[in-house]
Design a protein around this motif. Structure first.
Motif, PDB file in Angstrom:
ATOM      1  N   THR A  86       0.820  -1.314  -0.228  1.00  0.00           N
ATOM      2  CA  THR A  86       0.087  -0.166  -0.020  1.00  0.00           C
ATOM      3  C   THR A  86       1.025   1.306   0.058  1.00  0.00           C
ATOM      4  OG1 THR A  86      -0.171  -0.007   2.435  1.00  0.00           O
ATOM      5  CG2 THR A  86      -1.884  -1.040   1.147  1.00  0.00           C
ATOM      6  N   ALA A  87       1.999   1.156   0.439  1.00  0.00           N
ATOM      7  CA  ALA A  87       2.818   2.253   0.223  1.00  0.00           C
ATOM      8  C   ALA A  87       3.614   2.412  -0.989  1.00  0.00           C
ATOM      9  CB  ALA A  87       4.086   2.125   1.233  1.00  0.00           C
ATOM     10  N   GLN A  88       3.164   1.633  -1.872  1.00  0.00           N
ATOM     11  CA  GLN A  88       3.660   1.898  -3.270  1.00  0.00           C
ATOM     12  C   GLN A  88       2.427   2.495  -4.326  1.00  0.00           C
ATOM     13  OE1 GLN A  88       6.870   1.731  -3.885  1.00  0.00           O
ATOM     14  NE2 GLN A  88       6.972   1.015  -1.742  1.00  0.00           N
ATOM     15  N   PRO A  89       2.738   2.975  -5.229  1.00  0.00           N
ATOM     16  CA  PRO A  89       1.517   3.723  -5.962  1.00  0.00           C
ATOM     17  C   PRO A  89       0.828   2.363  -6.850  1.00  0.00           C
ATOM     18  CG  PRO A  89       3.435   4.190  -7.094  1.00  0.00           C
ATOM     19  CD  PRO A  89       3.979   3.486  -5.894  1.00  0.00           C
ATOM     20  N   SER A  90      -0.533   2.583  -7.261  1.00  0.00           N
ATOM     21  CA  SER A  90      -0.985   1.658  -8.158  1.00  0.00           C
ATOM     22  C   SER A  90      -1.408   2.268  -9.458  1.00  0.00           C
ATOM     23  CB  SER A  90      -2.546   1.510  -7.424  1.00  0.00           C
ATOM     24  OG  SER A  90      -3.494   0.646  -8.288  1.00  0.00           O
TER      25      SER A  90
ATOM     26  N   ARG B 161       2.815  -1.533  -7.795  1.00  0.00           N
ATOM     27  CA  ARG B 161       2.475  -2.170  -6.373  1.00  0.00           C
ATOM     28  C   ARG B 161       4.080  -2.894  -5.715  1.00  0.00           C
ATOM     29  NH1 ARG B 161      -1.198   0.512  -3.144  1.00  0.00           N
ATOM     30  NH2 ARG B 161      -3.322   0.093  -4.161  1.00  0.00           N
TER      31      ARG B 161
ATOM     32  N   ASP C  24      -5.513  -5.809  -5.974  1.00  0.00           N
ATOM     33  CA  ASP C  24      -5.767  -4.193  -6.074  1.00  0.00           C
ATOM     34  C   ASP C  24      -6.921  -4.168  -6.782  1.00  0.00           C
ATOM     35  OD1 ASP C  24      -5.600  -1.545  -6.956  1.00  0.00           O
ATOM     36  OD2 ASP C  24      -3.511  -1.697  -6.965  1.00  0.00           O
TER      37      ASP C  24
ATOM     38  N   GLY D  44      -6.056   1.974  -2.711  1.00  0.00           N
ATOM     39  CA  GLY D  44      -5.120   3.077  -2.543  1.00  0.00           C
ATOM     40  C   GLY D  44      -4.118   2.804  -1.564  1.00  0.00           C
ATOM     41  N   GLY D  45      -3.966   3.864  -0.275  1.00  0.00           N
ATOM     42  CA  GLY D  45      -3.057   3.633   0.540  1.00  0.00           C
ATOM     43  C   GLY D  45      -3.448   2.391   1.797  1.00  0.00           C
ATOM     44  N   ASP D  46      -4.678   1.894   1.661  1.00  0.00           N
ATOM     45  CA  ASP D  46      -5.414   1.153   2.552  1.00  0.00           C
ATOM     46  C   ASP D  46      -5.256  -0.349   2.212  1.00  0.00           C
ATOM     47  OD1 ASP D  46      -5.641   3.150   4.441  1.00  0.00           O
ATOM     48  OD2 ASP D  46      -7.395   3.667   3.321  1.00  0.00           O
TER      49      ASP D  46
END
Length: 781
Positions: free
Chosen positions: A312-316, A630, A735, A767-769
């Motif tokens: 979740t710390a990486q962009p999608s 991700r 995702d 997203g980030g969760d």
């Protein structure tokens, strides 16, 4: 005198239901030629994990869980965080109760097992060994019936069926009577003619009143779980093709016949009769199993939390600029390492994860081979055929190789094979090693009688399901994988499971050829998949033993792409070397220089004494279906299946549903195979490779006799000092929104069952969760 019992005209409904239930609990066991990992608990997935553990405890003597001491040690060393144990606690099972229940428990999960007559005789008569004798006898007959190397199809075992052939032969077999089973031949001669009638006859005689009939029959089959698994594989293969195969029911009838013969012979002994009639299902201690199941979930939670945080710390995001090149790899966990190093070696290259048959499920016939073999996931029946050109010379070579292989696998010669072959065997092994690096020149496979519409449909399915429908690079590599090792009955277990236990080169080459076909591209364009004119697909093969990455059919690549091919080859060479270096320590190689590591790794593939040529999928723990963004920045240590998925390109959720129904199920099979072999090697593993005895080209026994071994060899999960595989059930990270997953799960009921019942775990990445799926709803991690 043999009791005369009237065989029932039809099996009573209650008994029929119990038989069906017991047969369904048996997991298939694939033969060595195309061995694939399978969930050994597949027949119990309709039950919650803890409940299935209770059933297995009665049938096998142990629940597939770690021991109390192992869980407590994990708590003390930090593998289980106290907060994770608190997370699985509730009003009934407080943190304190969970800890005290294990501190005051026995140091194992063995709580008793349903007895067969043979078991009870062994308990009452020290050194009787009836249980082992029955297994040896049934294994002897099954070896004759199913031998793939020596038994001809004209054998009565092939024409009469398993039960009828056994009954005819066993009626003349003196061996049981020599061992002490008086009247065995007469008893067999008096059995009913049909297997169903025999089951009814034997159950009327045995009648374990206080034991659930399905559990009793399951116990009977588990005593010969290897042969039962192989027969289940044959039954399953026939059912997939619309044919009915009664062989597993026949094997159950044979197993019951031996118990009934023992009961009849020793029934005069009042002790066994009384003990048998009063036998009841062993206490299952559901409270202890419930506690252990919660501890297992806590054991898995730390890994889930850490990986969820990293993902979740990486962009999608999807790559918007045109890649320098693209490389499609199998989702196999071994691909994670080489993909990471390939991306570093060629900046701007995009790697993609997809099932390693690349959407081309074929029945492939190699040059000169007598028959085709399926190169696709075992969930499928290949709808199309492929072959490769060959002449008489190729066929003669194949026949010689087949004869050589039959000699290796022969029951009479397996122990003397290496001695008989002598030093000359090493030269033969050398000739069969894969070409190292560069370009491979093997004849190209071709689809047979396959219209352009069919080829285009397979190509479309592959591209959509790997989320590659736009932004194509000028050069796209489709890279299968396989392995090679010497004197290794389990060699196919190191190949591609998505290709049915074979290397993925055939599928990769067929996919590349179809995607280069102008006619196929015209059909795809009409379906809004436009492949640029300057995009060229090429096929490759990743040898997972030595991390060579070779390319096929480079003479077909136009000269306009020479620079791209050259850059890719250089990057593949660098990635292979970096991957070998990363894996060296886990293989016990302490060399520092690149050339020393390369030499040591390559030597493993040709060493006939090497029991650990590579680690395969050991320590797998998760599957991630998401954009590569991700995971691209993460070092996942070859523990994660990586499947590309772009939710934005999947509005109807068809791709998501397919991922849940196919890659997730296959990954769960692999994961639970490793889990079972690690958590209980005695019951679910294949034993010590050094003691293996290959039986009829089908499977192995440990030593000179006994049942076929199931699962993975000990050397696949243990390095000689410690286990290298951690027993964690698979966690699937996708995702996608929770709402999308709920919708897709309604279309994938079988997979939903795996999640709902705790066989594997599901996490939604939003997203980030991250949110974990539970029966009580989604819980934020």
């Amino acid at each position: 005198m043999i009791a005369t019992l009237e065989a029932p005209v039809a099996t009573p409904p209650a008994l029929e239901s119990a038989i069906d239930s017991a047969l369904a609990r048996i997991a298939p066991l694939w033969p060595l030629g195309h061995f694939v990992a399978v969930n050994p608990f597949a027949g119990l997935s309709q039950l919650p994990f803890a409940k299935a553990c209770e059933v297995l405890q009665g049938a096998t003597g142990a629940a597939p869980l770690q021991s109390p001491a192992q869980y407590l040690a994990a708590l003390h060393d930090g593998t289980i965080h106290p907060d994770d144990l608190r997370a699985v606690a509730d009003a009934e099972w407080s943190f304190e109760r969970l800890v005290s229940s294990l501190e005051n428990a026995e140091d194992d999960c063995e709580f008793g097992v349903i007895s067969t007559v043979a078991d009870m005789l062994d308990q009452q008569r020290p050194h009787a060994h009836w249980s082992g004798f029955v297994v040896e006898e049934i294994s002897k007959w099954c070896g004759v019936a199913f031998d793939e190397n020596q038994t001809t199809w004209k054998s009565p075992w092939r024409t009469l069926g398993l039960f009828a052939a056994w009954r005819e032969a066993a009626a003349y077999d003196r061996n049981p009577e020599v061992f002490g089973l008086t009247g065995f031949r007469k008893f067999v001669a008096g059995l009913p003619d049909s297997p169903d009638a025999c089951i009814g006859y034997c159950m009327t005689m045995l009648a374990p009143k206080q034991i659930d009939t399905a559990d009793f029959l399951h116990r009977q089959l588990f005593t010969i779980s290897g042969w039962a698994g192989y027969v289940k594989y044959l039954v399953r293969e026939d059912e997939l093709r619309g044919a009915k195969n009664p062989a597993l029911r026949e094997l159950l009838a044979i197993r019951l016949a031996y118990d009934a013969a023992l009961f009849h012979a020793f029934a005069r002994d009042g002790i066994i009769r009384a003990d048998w009639r009063h036998q009841s299902t062993p206490a299952r201690k559901p409270e202890m199993i419930e506690a252990l199941s919660r501890w297992q979930s806590a054991y898995e939670a730390g890994f889930q939390r850490e990986l969820a945080g990293n993902l979740t710390a990486q962009p999608s995001t999807q790559l918007e600029t045109r890649p320098v090149a693209q490389a499609v790899f199998c989702i196999d966990v071994r691909s994670e390492i080489v993909r990471r190093h390939l991306e570093a070696a060629l900046p701007g290259l995009q790697t993609i994860g997809f099932a390693g048959f690349f959407g081309f499920p074929v029945a492939h016939k190699p040059a000169g081979a007598p028959y085709s073999v399926a190169r696709c996931p075992v969930l499928l029946v290949p709808p199309v055929d492929s072959s490769e050109p060959g002449d008489g010379t190729a066929r003669r070579k194949l026949l010689r190789k087949g004869a050589w292989k039959a000699f290796q696998n022969s029951a009479a010669s397996c122990f003397s094979f290496v001695e008989a072959a002598g030093l000359g065997f090493s030269a033969v092994l050398g000739r069969f090693g894969r070409q190292q690096g560069g370009c491979c020149h093997a004849p190209a496979p071709r689809l047979l009688d396959t219209p352009v519409e069919t080829r285009a449909a397979m190509a479309e399915g592959a591209l959509r399901n790997m989320s590659l429908t736009k932004n194509f690079a000028r050069l796209v590599l489709i890279c299968g994988h396989g392995s090679h090792s010497a004197n290794n009955p389990y060699a196919s277990a190191l190949d591609c499971g998505a290709c049915g236990g074979h290397a993925g080169d055939v599928n990769a080459r067929l996919a590349a050829a179809a995607l280069n076909d102008i006619k196929v591209r015209k059909v795809l364009a009409a379906k809004d998949i436009v492949i640029p004119d300057d995009t060229v697909f090429i096929a490759g093969l990743h040898d997972t033993l030595c991390d060579d990455l070779a390319l096929f059919d480079l003479t077909e690549v136009p000269t306009t792409h020479t620079a791209e091919v050259s850059a890719l080859q250089k990057a593949l060479t660098q990635a292979g070397a970096a991957t070998r270096t990363e894996r060296a320590a886990s293989l016990g190689i302490d060399a520092q220089e690149t050339n020393e590591i390369e030499t040591a790794v390559r030597a493993r593939g040709h060493d006939i004494s090497q029991v650990r040529p590579e680690w395969g999928l050991a320590n797998n723990a998760a599957l991630v279906a998401a954009p590569r963004s991700r995971s691209s920045a993460l070092k996942l240590d070859g523990r994660v299946f990586l499947h590309d998925y772009d939710a934005a390109a999947d509005p109807d959720l068809n791709v998501l549903t397919l991922i849940l129904c196919a890659p997730v199920v296959v990954a769960s099979w692999i994961n639970l195979q490793y889990y079972a072999s690690r958590i209980d090697p005695e019951r679910y593993g294949a034993g010590d490779k050094a003691l293996h005895h290959v039986v009829g080209g089908i499977g192995v026994m440990e030593g000179n006799g006994g049942d076929l071994k199931t699962g993975l060899p000990l050397q696949s999960i243990h390095d000689g000092k410690r286990f290298v595989h951690e027993p964690r059930r698979l966690t699937v990270f996708i995702d996608a929104t929770r709402e999308a997953l709920e919708t897709a799960l309604t279309r994938a009921e079988g997979t939903r069952q795996l999640f709902d019942h705790g066989w594997i775990h599901l996490v939604a990445l939003e997203g980030g969760d991250a949110y974990r799926h539970t029966l009580d709803g989604w819980k934020k991690i």
